[in-house]
Design an enzyme around this catalytic site. Structure first.
Site, PDB file in Angstrom:
ATOM      1  N   CYS B  52       0.835  -1.212   0.000  1.00 14.55           N
ATOM      2  CA  CYS B  52       0.000   0.000   0.000  1.00 14.55           C
ATOM      3  C   CYS B  52       0.866   1.257   0.000  1.00 14.55           C
ATOM      4  CB  CYS B  52      -0.914  -0.029   1.228  1.00 14.55           C
ATOM      5  SG  CYS B  52      -1.730   1.541   1.543  1.00 14.55           S
ATOM      6  N   CYS B  55       0.399   3.171   3.602  1.00 14.05           N
ATOM      7  CA  CYS B  55       0.742   2.655   4.932  1.00 14.05           C
ATOM      8  C   CYS B  55       2.045   3.286   5.449  1.00 14.05           C
ATOM      9  CB  CYS B  55       0.870   1.120   4.890  1.00 14.05           C
ATOM     10  SG  CYS B  55      -0.701   0.234   5.074  1.00 14.05           S
ATOM     11  N   HIS B 122      -4.423   0.169   7.933  1.00 12.58           N
ATOM     12  CA  HIS B 122      -4.908  -0.051   6.569  1.00 12.58           C
ATOM     13  C   HIS B 122      -6.383  -0.496   6.537  1.00 12.58           C
ATOM     14  CE1 HIS B 122      -4.237  -0.961   2.299  1.00 12.58           C
ATOM     15  NE2 HIS B 122      -4.946  -2.064   2.474  1.00 12.58           N
ATOM     16  N   ASN B 167     -13.585   9.668  -0.988  1.00 14.27           N
ATOM     17  CA  ASN B 167     -14.196   8.655  -1.849  1.00 14.27           C
ATOM     18  C   ASN B 167     -13.961   7.320  -1.176  1.00 14.27           C
ATOM     19  OD1 ASN B 167     -14.939  10.424  -3.962  1.00 14.27           O
ATOM     20  ND2 ASN B 167     -12.852  10.362  -4.758  1.00 14.27           N
ATOM     21  N   SER B 175      -9.038   4.948  -5.398  1.00 11.58           N
ATOM     22  CA  SER B 175      -7.960   4.259  -6.099  1.00 11.58           C
ATOM     23  C   SER B 175      -6.989   3.578  -5.131  1.00 11.58           C
ATOM     24  CB  SER B 175      -7.232   5.214  -7.035  1.00 11.58           C
ATOM     25  OG  SER B 175      -6.654   6.275  -6.320  1.00 11.58           O
ATOM     26  N   HIS B 178      -6.643   2.018   1.508  1.00 10.41           N
ATOM     27  CA  HIS B 178      -6.263   2.521   2.840  1.00 10.41           C
ATOM     28  C   HIS B 178      -7.159   3.723   3.157  1.00 10.41           C
ATOM     29  CE1 HIS B 178      -2.989   3.037   5.982  1.00 10.41           C
ATOM     30  NE2 HIS B 178      -3.803   4.046   6.199  1.00 10.41           N
ATOM     31  N   HIS B 180      -8.694   6.958   3.576  1.00 11.03           N
ATOM     32  CA  HIS B 180      -8.117   8.297   3.460  1.00 11.03           C
ATOM     33  C   HIS B 180      -9.121   9.237   2.813  1.00 11.03           C
ATOM     34  CE1 HIS B 180      -7.568   6.796  -0.653  1.00 11.03           C
ATOM     35  NE2 HIS B 180      -7.357   8.039  -1.047  1.00 11.03           N
ATOM     36  N   GLN B 182      -9.306  13.392   0.972  1.00 10.53           N
ATOM     37  CA  GLN B 182      -8.477  14.301   0.193  1.00 10.53           C
ATOM     38  C   GLN B 182      -8.906  15.735   0.484  1.00 10.53           C
ATOM     39  OE1 GLN B 182      -7.478  13.388  -3.901  1.00 10.53           O
ATOM     40  NE2 GLN B 182      -8.724  11.539  -3.870  1.00 10.53           N
TER      41      GLN B 182
HETATM   42  O1  LIG Z   1      -7.700  10.968  -6.467  1.00 13.16           O
HETATM   43  P1  LIG Z   1      -8.019   9.504  -6.693  1.00 13.16           P
HETATM   44  O2  LIG Z   1      -8.498   8.814  -5.470  1.00 13.16           O
HETATM   45  O3  LIG Z   1      -6.889   8.771  -7.361  1.00 13.16           O
HETATM   46  O4  LIG Z   1      -9.225   9.502  -7.758  1.00 13.16           O
HETATM   47  C1  LIG Z   1     -10.590   9.531  -7.432  1.00 13.16           C
HETATM   48  O5  LIG Z   1     -10.998  10.793  -6.900  1.00 13.16           O
HETATM   49  C2  LIG Z   1     -10.898  11.929  -7.770  1.00 13.16           C
HETATM   50  C3  LIG Z   1     -11.497  13.126  -7.078  1.00 13.16           C
HETATM   51  O6  LIG Z   1     -12.876  12.950  -6.818  1.00 13.16           O
HETATM   52  C4  LIG Z   1     -11.568  11.664  -9.126  1.00 13.16           C
HETATM   53  O7  LIG Z   1     -11.247  12.717 -10.010  1.00 13.16           O
HETATM   54  C5  LIG Z   1     -11.113  10.338  -9.739  1.00 13.16           C
HETATM   55  O8  LIG Z   1     -11.837  10.080 -10.916  1.00 13.16           O
HETATM   56  C6  LIG Z   1     -11.338   9.223  -8.703  1.00 13.16           C
HETATM   57  O9  LIG Z   1     -10.928   7.988  -9.238  1.00 13.16           O
END
Ligand SMILES: O=P(O)(O)O[C@H]1O[C@H](CO)[C@@H](O)[C@H](O)[C@H]1O
Ligand SMILES: O=P(O)(O)O[C@H]1O[C@H](CO)[C@@H](O)[C@H](O)[C@H]1O
Lengths: 364, 364
Positions: B52, B55, B122, B167, B175, B178, B180, B182
């Site tokens: 990961c 981690c 994780h 997300n 993606s 773990h 998290h 943003q």
């Molecule tokens: O930033 P990550 O986790 O790689 O990506 C994810 O979140 C982003 C922000 O919502 C999006 O634009 C991506 O399509 C999604 O896969």
């Protein structure tokens, strides 16, 4: 000093149809992906599937039996999102300024929904259909539009706008893989469409010109977002595209709705749809998922509605990097604003270069 | 005569935050589903995964090594959608009425992006974290908000709005599993947020009242959409919810941003987030996917921006029927308008009845 580079530096582009902004971050497609993998399309689906609700002669989920149809076939959706009859919604028309009247605005919506099987064959998606069979799909759309308009006029049916669309592929929520589209007909003009009508009206008012007349002119001059064209239509990746390989099919001249199409326009639409979807399939050598649909004049449009309507189609395909990795419009996109990882010009260049005549499966 | 029944008849509801409509079709959840199946969440993920990127102690994709962090940990996103430095965008400021000036509106966008690992573990999603550890997440959000505001003020960094979000789950494009969140910080206020600020301003102008003050009052009276509450916050399924089990966490009193939170508010937010996400996980006994995020005042807000800001969070979870069948907002939704298959009141009732204290995995 370094120059601003549209294919490297982040910027926002304005969408004049929906009056909104899109964040373009061209360098972001390089990030690692440990996320969801889409199921690749299954090759060699059979031409007839005895378990399919949509194949000719089979029973639908409600028990109704499909006829042995031989061309494009339309029937009412058994699970319609709107219905022709329902009791009226009681309204608090006291005009009182209550919190409820301020914050809970609601309208009743009647209408009808249809399923459009493109052909009897369970395995013939649009790019694989013969052009002459695709003309039958365009004919069916035209007939449906005209019939609904007539029923509204003559039988007072609650029909004001018919949204014709297709969800193709499981990644776009298609619940049955027999190639089919839908038509949802409502007594209200849906938000997206009424926003476009508003934008076209505003543009006309400000510039004494049609937004799409100007846009078609500009894109034919610039050429960097042009994917395909024939006498009647052009395909562009819009300057303000959200989905990675989003496109629009735009009528080159003003046509308010499919109702006005002549034979040439029907054939030109069938042909450009076939070419565009062949390019899509060839991009990642997969049956390319998308949602697509037609925007056009409301049924029995008023003079102003007619003035502000211009036949076009939107294609929203989710795949980004490969047959199995899609773009997710999620966190930032839902809370902030739509974001894309390559420029519309980069997407258009890739689509332009692809073969639009021979499907990859014919070469295997 | 038959009465209009909100849990059976189709209607549209108005969203006063985004000035848009949603089609509610309560009877549609019964249709057959042969479409995409989501991967159910994998139980028993390890507390540490050597592969990961997030981690503690591991190498990221760019080769940078993570420290051995022991609590919530923030670092700059290696694949940021916006960057602090880029050359200025040349503008045609001739003011000439060219087609390009009419139709291709564009802005440069600088900023910075961050990843917020909720904890070193994780496998600890929000509902599984201890409340005291969740307070550390809230602390980290507050610190980040304050730091970015200071850097904008003192170091002239191009930061005007920080969009904090998560997300969760592959179905929402996460993606890396773990746990998290943003934070994307931009020099522009993103569309959704600026639309909300506009709506709050309009409401205040028309009614001399705060939209959320009125809304909180109305939802506490009606109770049918209420899911949870404590001294500082309430959770409701909004009257105009789009996603099947969409919710908002709303501050009961006006707080413009997380910057103003005291210790009680931090603990109350941690506690209500833990309860809400526990209910979500318990609904289909799966690690419930969603996108969620905070809407609050822009950084270094003007007086008017402060007036129109009210701390709240949106949760957009996609699951509809089970751990493997989600709602797709596709064809009609993209071309026409968002559509939902159960009423917000039905969703709220189900969420209300679920256990918010004990996670289903503890009962297995
Ligand atoms: O930033 P990550 O986790 O790689 O990506 C994810 O979140 C982003 C922000 O919502 C999006 O634009 C991506 O399509 C999604 O896969
Ligand atoms: O009507 P279908 O194919 O069963 O359902 C599909 O299309 C509808 C219209 O876009 C959406 O509301 C559904 O979420 C989607 O799964």
């Amino acid at each position: 000093a370094q120059q601003f580079d549209f294919s490297d530096h982040s910027h926002r582009r304005y969408n004049p149809l929906t009056d909104s902004w899109i964040l373009v971050s061209p360098h972001r497609a390089k990030r690692p992906w440990l996320g969801q993998q889409e199921a690749p399309s299954k090759p060699n689906a059979p031409a007839y599937d005895s378990k399919c609700y949509l194949c000719p002669g089979n029973d639908r989920a409600t028990g109704v039996q499909n006829p042995n149809y031989e061309s494009t076939y339309i029937f009412p959706n058994d699970y319609a999102a709107v219905k022709i009859d329902q009791p009226p919604l009681p309204h608090d028309d006291s005009g009182k300024d209550t919190l409820k009247n301020r914050l809970f605005k609601v309208q009743s919506v009647r209408g009808n929904c249809f399923v459009i099987c493109f052909s009897p064959k369970h395995n013939l998606t649009i790019p694989l259909m013969k052009q002459s069979d695709l003309v039958q799909v365009v004919n069916a759309w035209q007939r449906l539009y005209n019939d609904l308009a007539r029923e509204a006029r003559e039988d007072h049916k609650p029909f004001k706008y018919v949204q014709i669309f297709e969800n193709k592929g499981t990644a776009m929520g298609c619940s049955n893989l027999h190639p089919h589209g839908q038509a949802w007909c409502l007594e209200a003009i849906p938000s997206e469409v009424s926003q476009e009508l508003k934008s076209f009206g505003k543009y006309k008012h400000e510039h004494n010109a049609d937004l799409f007349a100007d846009y078609v002119k500009l894109e034919s001059e610039e050429k960097s977002r042009l994917v395909l064209e024939n006498d009647s239509f052009m395909v562009v990746v819009p300057y303000w595209a959200v989905w990675p390989f989003e496109t629009m099919i735009i009528s080159k001249k003003k046509i308010a709705s499919i109702s006005h199409f002549d034979q040439t326009q029907k054939e030109d639409l069938a042909s450009i749809m076939k070419q565009l979807t062949t390019k899509y399939d060839n991009l990642f050598e997969t049956s390319f998922p998308y949602s697509m649909g037609i925007h056009q004049a409301p049924l029995n449009a008023t003079g102003e509605e007619l003035n502000n309507s211009w036949f076009h189609m939107h294609f929203y395909p989710p795949l980004l990097r490969s047959a199995t990795v899609r773009k997710f419009l999620v966190g930032f996109e839902l809370l902030g604003e739509p974001q894309r990882d390559l420029t519309p010009e980069q997407a258009a260049e890739r689509l332009r270069k692809l073969d639009g005549n021979v499907h990859y499966s014919e070469k295997l």
